[in-house]
Each structure stands twice: as C-alpha cells, then as structure tokens.
Write a protein that holds these residues in place. Structure first.
Motif, PDB file in Angstrom:
ATOM      1  N   ALA A   1      85.661  50.678  13.434  1.00 38.86           N
ATOM      2  CA  ALA A   1      86.479  52.340  12.966  1.00 38.86           C
ATOM      3  C   ALA A   1      85.517  51.278  11.418  1.00 38.86           C
ATOM      4  CB  ALA A   1      87.133  52.439  12.704  1.00 38.86           C
TER       5      ALA A   1
ATOM      6  N   ALA B   1      92.058  56.257   6.983  1.00 39.10           N
ATOM      7  CA  ALA B   1      92.405  56.914   6.714  1.00 39.10           C
ATOM      8  C   ALA B   1      92.879  57.672   6.084  1.00 39.10           C
ATOM      9  CB  ALA B   1      92.404  57.992   8.202  1.00 39.10           C
TER      10      ALA B   1
ATOM     11  N   ARG C   1      85.482  54.206   8.314  1.00 42.95           N
ATOM     12  CA  ARG C   1      86.580  55.127   9.657  1.00 42.95           C
ATOM     13  C   ARG C   1      88.039  54.961   9.165  1.00 42.95           C
ATOM     14  NH1 ARG C   1      87.000  55.736  14.300  1.00 42.95           N
ATOM     15  NH2 ARG C   1      84.497  54.054  15.097  1.00 42.95           N
ATOM     16  N   PHE C   2      88.337  53.532   9.399  1.00 40.73           N
ATOM     17  CA  PHE C   2      89.587  53.125   8.727  1.00 40.73           C
ATOM     18  C   PHE C   2      89.287  52.569   7.178  1.00 40.73           C
ATOM     19  CE2 PHE C   2      92.700  49.945   8.561  1.00 40.73           C
ATOM     20  CZ  PHE C   2      93.935  50.602   9.158  1.00 40.73           C
TER      21      PHE C   2
ATOM     22  N   GLN D   1      82.099  51.236   9.651  1.00 39.70           N
ATOM     23  CA  GLN D   1      81.579  53.024  10.091  1.00 39.70           C
ATOM     24  C   GLN D   1      82.873  53.436   8.972  1.00 39.70           C
ATOM     25  OE1 GLN D   1      82.171  54.543  13.935  1.00 39.70           O
ATOM     26  NE2 GLN D   1      80.235  52.812  14.405  1.00 39.70           N
TER      27      GLN D   1
END
Ligand code: KIV
Length: 273
Positions: free
Chosen positions: A260, A268, A265-266, A263
């Motif tokens: 995460a 959010a 993604r964290f 990428q």
C-alpha cells in the motif's frame, strides 16, 4: 514481482539507497519494531526501514508518554531487533534527555549504533538540536531528524496535536526542516502535519521525508507496528490503519502495508490532516 520474492531478492537497504529511492520516486516503507520475532516478520515482508521507537514506552511498557524510556531500554530493544534483521535498515530513537548536549548524544549514539547495531539514530526537534545533529554526523553517527508532533515535547505542546497549522507555524516548520537538512540529517520523520505542508517540505528537501500523519506526498511512511496491527489499547490515531483486520495474519498485514505504501494507496484521504 510478489513482495515476498522482492524481500528475499533485495539488497541491504542503506542510507544512500534511501536517497536513491527518493530520487527515483520509489516510496519507502518504514515500521516501528521492538523485538526479534517481529523484526524477522518485518524483514520477510520487505519493509525498508525498522525503527526502534521510544514509542515502546507507551505500546510495550504501557506508560502515558515516551519520557521515561531510558537509554538502557533503547539499547536492549535495539539489540533484540538487530539480531533478526538482515537487509532492513535499522534506526533507533535517542530517548528523552539522552542528547541534551553533544557529549551525551555521542555516548548514546555510540551505544545504539556501535554496540547495538543501529545504522542511524533519530532525535526530535530543530534549533539547538541542529548543533547536536552536526556534531554526530561529523563523527559518523548518521541522524534521522523528527519534526512536527515531537512526542518528547508533549508537555510543551499540550498533548498529541497536529503541528504546523496556520501560516506562522507552517513557515517555522518549513524553516526547521531546511535547518535539520543543512545540519546534516540524512532522513526526516514528519509527524502529524497538514498534508499540504508536508508535500511542500518533501519537494524542498533532498533527503527522504517519511510521514506519519503527514499525507501521501511524503517520500515514505512510518507507522507504529502495534497500531497497524490493531493491538494498541485505546483509540487508534486517525492517521493509522488496522492492516491485520483485512489481511488476517501478521505476515499478510505487513506485506499489505508495504504494498500500500509502495503503490501510494496508504495513506488515503481519511488518514490525512
Ligand atoms: O517512537 C516512535 O515510534 C516514533 C514514530 C512515531 C515515528 O518516533
């Protein structure tokens, strides 16, 4: 490539390697760690940096803050974590008052780096702390700075609160970030800072900026291990996430965190100030 395969294939993470990750736009995944068993899991998951944080005073010892953590305790946990790490870079916190002057800072760093196996020490603040950073770096004790919400200043700050809100506070924090870099810090942890300000600092600095509650634009992320496994008693901080809940096992939770972060993604939107 699967993260597990990546972890076994990877080269040792070094300070220059972290700098290269920043310049290539590769996100850095960092987690706190306090013992050898979790360190082995962190190593296997491909976490880049393990931090023996003085947060151990709160999450391991059950204290209200980090101020009672001693250098002996930091040394004990740092040595335990170092035993189980192979390629993961190890950073250890200099505890409260252990860097109050250059002599104590040198002795404490020699202990954590020389005796216990850390590659870098972390200390909190700017101002007079910049002199300590320069002194340590000149003696080959690499330093990670820590700005924003600095838990060792909890009494002055009046609690664990977001820092750098409002123009004056933001400009002070921005200037402090430049100052710790100029003093020789080779990494910066930014804690609980509005995402916009953290993004500005990350763009301005050449060294990697690792956020905790500082938004997704930082060069990497760090979380307290027990928070991201959902086992810290009480309310989880807004900026953290329980990765164990979705992943179902500790190794899977650690791999999910690394993926995460890598990428982007964290964190959010719901984890950001
Ligand atoms: O002590 C610690 O765990 C830390 C992190 C919150 C960055 O300093």
């Amino acid at each position: 490539m699967h993260v597990e395969a990546a972890a076994s294939a990877r080269k040792p993470v070094t300070i220059p390697a972290l700098l290269a990750m920043k310049s290539h736009g590769e996100k850095i995944a960092m987690l706190t760690c306090y013992d050898a068993s979790f360190a082995a899991q962190i190593e296997a998951a491909g976490v880049d940096v393990a931090l023996v944080g003085d947060s151990l005073g709160m999450v391991v010892q059950g204290r209200r803050n980090t101020l009672s953590v001693t250098l002996d305790e930091m040394a004990y946990h740092t040595r335990s974590v170092a035993q189980a790490l192979d390629n993961t870079l190890l950073v250890a916190d200099l505890p409260y008052m252990s860097y109050r002057d250059a002599k104590h800072a040198r002795e404490a760093s020699a202990r954590l780096i020389g005796d216990c196996g850390a590659a870098m020490v972390k200390l909190e603040g700017a101002g007079w702390v910049c002199g300590i950073i320069s002194d340590l770096v000149a003696r080959e004790a690499p330093v990670c700075a820590h700005l924003g919400l600095t838990p060792q200043a909890v009494h002055r700050l009046g609690g664990y609160k977001v820092q750098g809100r409002g123009q004056d506070a933001a400009e002070r924090l921005f200037a402090d970030a430049l100052a710790v870099q100029d003093a020789g810090a080779e990494m910066l942890v930014l804690e609980a800072v509005p995402a916009e300000l953290a993004a500005r600092i990350t763009r301005a600095l050449a060294i990697p900026v690792i956020g905790i509650g500082a938004g997704a634009a930082c060069d990497g992320q760090v979380l307290v291990l027990y928070d991201m496994l959902g086992i810290t008693p009480g309310k989880r901080p807004k900026f953290s996430k329980d990765f164990l809940d979705e992943a179902g096992s500790v190794p899977a939770a650690l791999r999910a965190y690394v993926e995460a972060v890598r990428q982007g993604r964290f964190p959010a939107a719901e984890h950001v100030y």
